[in-house]
Scaffold this motif. Structure first.
Motif, mmCIF file in Angstrom:
data_model
loop_
_atom_site.group_PDB
_atom_site.id
_atom_site.type_symbol
_atom_site.label_atom_id
_atom_site.label_comp_id
_atom_site.label_asym_id
_atom_site.label_seq_id
_atom_site.Cartn_x
_atom_site.Cartn_y
_atom_site.Cartn_z
ATOM 1 N N PRO A 109 124.237 91.447 83.498
ATOM 2 C CA PRO A 109 124.808 92.798 83.433
ATOM 3 C C PRO A 109 124.780 93.434 84.815
ATOM 4 C CG PRO A 109 122.561 92.809 82.591
ATOM 5 C CD PRO A 109 122.908 91.368 82.850
ATOM 6 N N ARG A 112 118.575 99.118 83.033
ATOM 7 C CA ARG A 112 117.985 99.865 81.924
ATOM 8 C C ARG A 112 116.465 99.874 82.058
ATOM 9 N NH1 ARG A 112 121.844 97.890 76.832
ATOM 10 N NH2 ARG A 112 123.793 98.764 77.677
ATOM 11 N N ALA A 116 113.595 92.791 75.860
ATOM 12 C CA ALA A 116 114.534 92.073 74.993
ATOM 13 C C ALA A 116 115.679 92.973 74.531
ATOM 14 C CB ALA A 116 113.793 91.511 73.780
ATOM 15 N N THR A 117 115.420 94.264 74.342
ATOM 16 C CA THR A 117 116.490 95.173 73.890
ATOM 17 C C THR A 117 117.588 95.324 74.930
ATOM 18 O OG1 THR A 117 115.190 97.046 74.700
ATOM 19 C CG2 THR A 117 114.998 96.493 72.365
ATOM 20 N N ASP A 118 117.289 95.034 76.224
ATOM 21 C CA ASP A 118 118.330 95.098 77.246
ATOM 22 C C ASP A 118 119.265 93.903 77.169
ATOM 23 O OD1 ASP A 118 117.253 97.433 78.141
ATOM 24 O OD2 ASP A 118 116.123 96.530 79.801
ATOM 25 N N ILE A 119 118.832 92.822 76.502
ATOM 26 C CA ILE A 119 119.698 91.662 76.293
ATOM 27 C C ILE A 119 120.589 91.895 75.073
ATOM 28 C CG2 ILE A 119 119.720 89.185 75.832
ATOM 29 C CD1 ILE A 119 117.012 89.012 77.240
ATOM 30 N N ALA A 120 119.999 92.358 73.991
ATOM 31 C CA ALA A 120 120.731 92.701 72.770
ATOM 32 C C ALA A 120 119.950 93.807 72.075
ATOM 33 C CB ALA A 120 120.880 91.488 71.858
ATOM 34 N N PRO A 121 120.637 94.829 71.538
ATOM 35 C CA PRO A 121 119.936 96.004 70.991
ATOM 36 C C PRO A 121 118.943 95.684 69.892
ATOM 37 C CG PRO A 121 122.286 96.452 71.228
ATOM 38 C CD PRO A 121 122.106 95.001 71.496
ATOM 39 N N LYS A 122 119.134 94.599 69.139
ATOM 40 C CA LYS A 122 118.253 94.324 68.007
ATOM 41 C C LYS A 122 117.154 93.318 68.339
ATOM 42 C CE LYS A 122 121.590 95.535 64.407
ATOM 43 N NZ LYS A 122 122.230 95.131 63.148
ATOM 44 N N LEU A 123 117.117 92.817 69.577
ATOM 45 C CA LEU A 123 116.024 91.932 69.968
ATOM 46 C C LEU A 123 114.788 92.761 70.311
ATOM 47 C CD1 LEU A 123 117.814 89.272 72.220
ATOM 48 C CD2 LEU A 123 117.150 89.088 69.811
ATOM 49 N N TYR A 134 113.168 90.024 66.035
ATOM 50 C CA TYR A 134 114.483 90.609 65.761
ATOM 51 C C TYR A 134 114.295 91.762 64.781
ATOM 52 C CZ TYR A 134 119.558 90.668 65.224
ATOM 53 O OH TYR A 134 120.891 91.031 65.256
ATOM 54 N N GLY A 189 117.808 86.817 63.886
ATOM 55 C CA GLY A 189 118.737 87.733 63.238
ATOM 56 C C GLY A 189 119.500 87.034 62.129
#
Length: 875
Positions: free
Chosen positions: A120, A140, A163-170, A200, A233
């Motif tokens: 990102p 972030r 982990a939330t910066d990789i995917a919101p639900k991680l 997750y 997930g």
């Protein structure tokens, strides 16, 4: 010093001043020339409290390696630079050797957004003092920092990735550290990473992980462990049944050991890779899928530089099957390319590619080749082809083509892919073809927004059963939601004015009052209906409004005709296929009979109620069959008044017109034709041009008339039988307050009538007495005057003053203009004159139509006067 020598000194002094003044400019030009030779290009050079470049880039072998925007120099000691954006674009020429940074003067560099493929946008700050580099990066809540000493070659790094910066639900975090040496194009070092509480959102499992990696003398080693199953997930978990161990050199992999298992609702997937033996840079493995929605085994082979997927077929969720008949080789390298031939099957639809190319360069991947689609869906044959490229930026290439063929549908679609790229994935498809006899043309737009697919369809067609007009236009917004497809509220279909046979159908509009859900079995939702009516040869249908509820391929409408206060309930459903595709359903109608319905009927409706039920079909033409019931009918037919009409009839509507036949007798309480006809009943059959009546019976003039069958209009004379006609009622037709003649008794006979469209005729009619008759001439001033004027007249009046008639014969003929010729023979006797026998022959001529018309006019005037007297206070 002479004047000449002084002038020479001054010239030499100013020459050096000019040289010193131009030296910075020359150095700047030299630096710019050197930068240009190194591939630097700039645009938009300006000076605003410091040097500013709107855009700059560095080229290498014709490829843009670095690209920047809004570079600004805000200080010179140390050199201070800010930059809005900097990116490292995709380059097909391969990566440069990783060399340490060159000598630079002290500087501070701040980049608001650094874009590196696969990562990102990062906010980066770099400080350099005495050849010691310090780098800080942030995205972030994640951050990283590194220090590099150019003089000693030592480097260190550390950081934390959320982990939330990789995917919101991680969930969880990964901490890492590293250190080593970087000198003379050689990078050595070791890295350690520790993951904490990884998981997750929505799944309770949490786990830790460790990772160790090292690089020395161009040889690398990697070890990784997973403490417990990792939540991915969707109910899926990843389990490492043993530690991952791999090693090799910069040219490829030399040893590998891996055993991973993923488990989820659809089944489980296991991947195993092993090395064949020590010192042998090759091995084998297996990818196994098993479970409710997964099945198949893929044999694997790997060598130093590639991984091979041997021929296999696997079953995937949603009834998908993937197979490849030739090995698929995937180079184990940061940059590679592999030929690909595979087939994806969904039910009876197959998509295949032959000798396409799958390529990647570090985090950048791409596919290039041709896709061919063939198969059958919902009974239709599908065929399509597309050639182009797919990568992270979207699709590029030729427009895709798709044809849909079947017994009823032939459709060709053309889909350009120029706008099919993230984030909106915009696409436009032009379609052209026909459904049965319906031509179809239009365009479909689609894009991905607000987390769903949405777009619009605009199309037009022409309904084939319209002789003229009947153009159909559709404007429909659509969207997908939770695996289902909807047409948005406000979706509209309009049918233009047109002719069906000789009937003019005015515009019809359907508008979605709720979202319409689409499914394999049809459409579900509510529509608003507005039809402007229809004009036929024999009548006009005014505007119709209402609502239609659609369920699958069926619909039910509740319609209202405001001008008539009519209520209509209608059901409809698709029927047939191909050229036989049509619509059929039922109809229920309840309406008062009002004057507004009378146009082109030839009668003026006054009151009554009509109820009807019918089955209808619209397949190349209209067809309707049903029953109607009329009660309390009252109408005016050119001054002829009818009231108390009741009856039921079977009706049929077809392209040739309308036919009806009564169900049982139709009755009419009263019919005013100048004399009152009561209790008229008959059965009826008609196509609205010719009427057939049977079992006709009516009460008139105290008696009755009958006819077994009548046709109107007809060129033939048809017999009507009259019986028990009361002569007192006949005399009463004169409507005299003080009649001078009294008749008593009843007559009957046969009356051959010709019923024409606008008139009637009588030929050879005969009436005779049914029992004794009596004739009396009452005294009056008029009678006395007639007797006094002529002795013979007086004698005749005395004879007829009280006549008992035992034989009465009347022969009647009437022309279509209404003139009646009557020849009458009367035989009897006068009891007051010694029963003297009397034989009387006489002829009479009168216009019956004028007589009846005058009687109707007299009755109408009397009725109106009587209706007005109470209001006007008349005595």
């Amino acid at each position: 010093m002479s004047m000449r020598s002084r002038l020479a000194f001054v010239r030499r002094y100013y020459r050096w001043l000019i040289v010193l003044a131009l030296l910075p400019l020359g150095l700047l030009l030299v630096a710019a020339l050197i930068a240009y030779t190194q591939g630097m290009r700039v645009q938009g050079v300006s000076w605003q409290n410091g040097l500013e470049l709107a855009q700059w880039q560095r080229l290498h072998n014709g490829c843009v390696r670095v690209l920047g925007e809004r570079l600004r120099v805000t200080g010179w000691r140390p050199l201070t630079i800010t930059m809005t954006r900097m990116s490292l674009p995709k380059c097909e020429t391969g990566a440069e050797e990783l060399s340490p940074p060159p000598w630079t003067p002290p500087f501070d560099l701040s980049i608001k957004a650094l874009t590196i493929p696969g990562l990102p946008p990062l906010a980066v700050v770099i400080h350099q003092r005495e050849q010691r580099w310090q780098v800080q990066a942030r995205y972030r809540r994640s951050n990283a920092s590194a220090v590099y000493d150019r003089l000693s070659g030592r480097w260190t790094a550390q950081g934390q990735i959320q982990a939330t910066d990789i995917a919101p639900k991680l969930l969880g975090a990964l901490n890492f550290t590293g250190k080593g040496m970087w000198q003379a194009k050689r990078l050595d070092g070791s890295w350690q990473a520790q993951g904490y509480q990884l998981g997750y959102l929505g799944q309770p499992q949490r786990t830790d992980t460790t990772l160790e990696a090292s690089l020395a003398a161009k040889r690398w080693r990697l070890n990784a462990t997973l403490g417990a199953p990792l939540a991915l997930g969707g109910g899926w978990n990843l389990e490492a049944r043993e530690a991952l161990r791999a090693s090799g050199n910069l040219d490829g992999v030399e040893s590998l050991r891996l055993d991973l298992r993923a488990t989820g609702p659809q089944g489980n997937v296991r991947l195993t890779l092993e090395t064949e033996g020590g010192g042998v840079a090759r091995g084998q493995g297996r990818l196994t899928l098993a479970g409710p929605s997964l099945a198949g085994t893929v044999p694997l082979r790997w060598s130093r530089q590639r991984l091979e997927l041997l021929p296999a077929e696997i079953r995937l969720p949603e009834e998908l099957r993937l197979s490849w008949a030739r090995p698929v080789a995937l180079p184990l390298a940061p940059v590679g390319e592999s030929p690909l031939s595979a087939e994806l099957q969904y039910r009876n639809i197959r998509v295949k590619t032959v000798d396409s190319r799958l390529s990647w360069q570090q985090a950048r991947w791409g596919w290039q080749g041709q896709l061919e689609l063939a198969g059958k869906a919902a009974g239709y044959d599908l065929a399509g082809v597309w050639r182009g490229r797919i990568d992270a930026a979207g699709l590029t290439g030729e427009p895709a083509s798709l044809t849909v063929k079947g017994a009823d549908l032939q459709l060709a679609l053309r889909v350009p892919v120029t706008g099919f790229h993230p984030p909106r994935w915009t696409a436009r498809a032009d379609f052209n073809g026909r459904y049965g006899n319906y031509p179809l043309m239009g365009v479909l737009n689609a894009s991905f927004a607000r987390g769903r697919w949405e777009g619009a369809v605009e199309g037009h067609s022409r309904l084939p059963f319209y002789a003229q007009g009947g153009n159909l236009k559709v404007a429909v917004p659509w969207y997908g939601k939770e695996g289902q497809w909807f047409l948005g509220t406000g979706s509209r279909a309009t049918l233009a004015e047109g002719l069906i046979g000789t009937t003019l159908i005015k515009p019809i509009a359907l508008t979605a009052a709720t979202p319409l859900r689409l499914g394999p079995q049809g459409v579900w939702g509510t529509l608003q209906v507005k039809a402007d009516g229809a004009v036929a040869t024999r009548g006009v249908l005014p505007a119709v409004i209402g609502q239609m509820d659609v369920s699958g391929q069926q619909g039910r409408a509740r319609l209202h005709v405001p001008a008539w206060q009519s209520e209509l309930s209608l059901t409809a459903g698709l029927s047939g296929r191909g050229k036989n595709t049509g619509v059929k359903g039922t109809l229920e109608l309840t309406t008062p009979l009002v004057a507004a319905m009378s146009r082109s009927l030839g009668v003026s409706l006054q009151k009554g109620m009509l109820n009807g039920q019918a089955r209808w079909q619209w397949q190349d033409h209209w067809q309707l069959k049903g029953e109607v019931k009329v009660s309390g009918l009252a109408l005016d037919w050119g001054g002829i008044l009818a009231a108390g009409g009741n009856g039921s009839a079977h009706i049929e509507l077809h392209p040739d017109g309308l036919t009806l036949s009564s169900i049982g007798p139709i009755s009419l309480a009263e019919l005013e034709v100048g004399t009152l006809v009561r209790n008229l009943r008959m059965t009826v059959r008609s196509d609205l041009s010719t009427w057939h009546f049977a079992d006709v019976h009516a009460e008139v003039l105290g008696g009755n008339v009958r006819a077994p069958a009548l046709q109107w209009p007809s060129p033939q004379y048809q017999t009507v039988t009259a019986s028990r006609i009361n002569l007192e009622d006949v005399v009463a037709l004169e409507n005299e307050p003080n009649p001078t003649v009294q008749l008593a008794g009843r007559v009957g006979g046969h009356l051959p009538l010709q019923l024409m469209k606008d008139s009637l005729a009588l030929q050879g009619g005969v009436l005779s007495n049914e029992g004794p008759l009596s004739l009396k001439v009452l005294p009056s001033a008029g009678v006395s005057a007639m007797g006094q004027s002529n002795r013979a007249v007086q004698l005749a009046l005395d004879t007829l003053s009280n006549l008992a008639i035992h034989d009465f014969q009347a022969r009647l003929d009437m022309k279509p203009d209404g003139w009646l010729d009557a020849a009458v023979t009367v035989k009897g006797q006068n009891p007051q004159q010694n029963s003297l026998p009397v034989v009387l022959n006489y002829t009479h001529r009168e216009n019956v139509f004028e007589l009846l018309r005058s009687l109707r006019i007299g009755d109408e005037i009397s009725r109106r006067v009587l209706e007005r007297r109470p209001a006007e206070g008349l005595p």
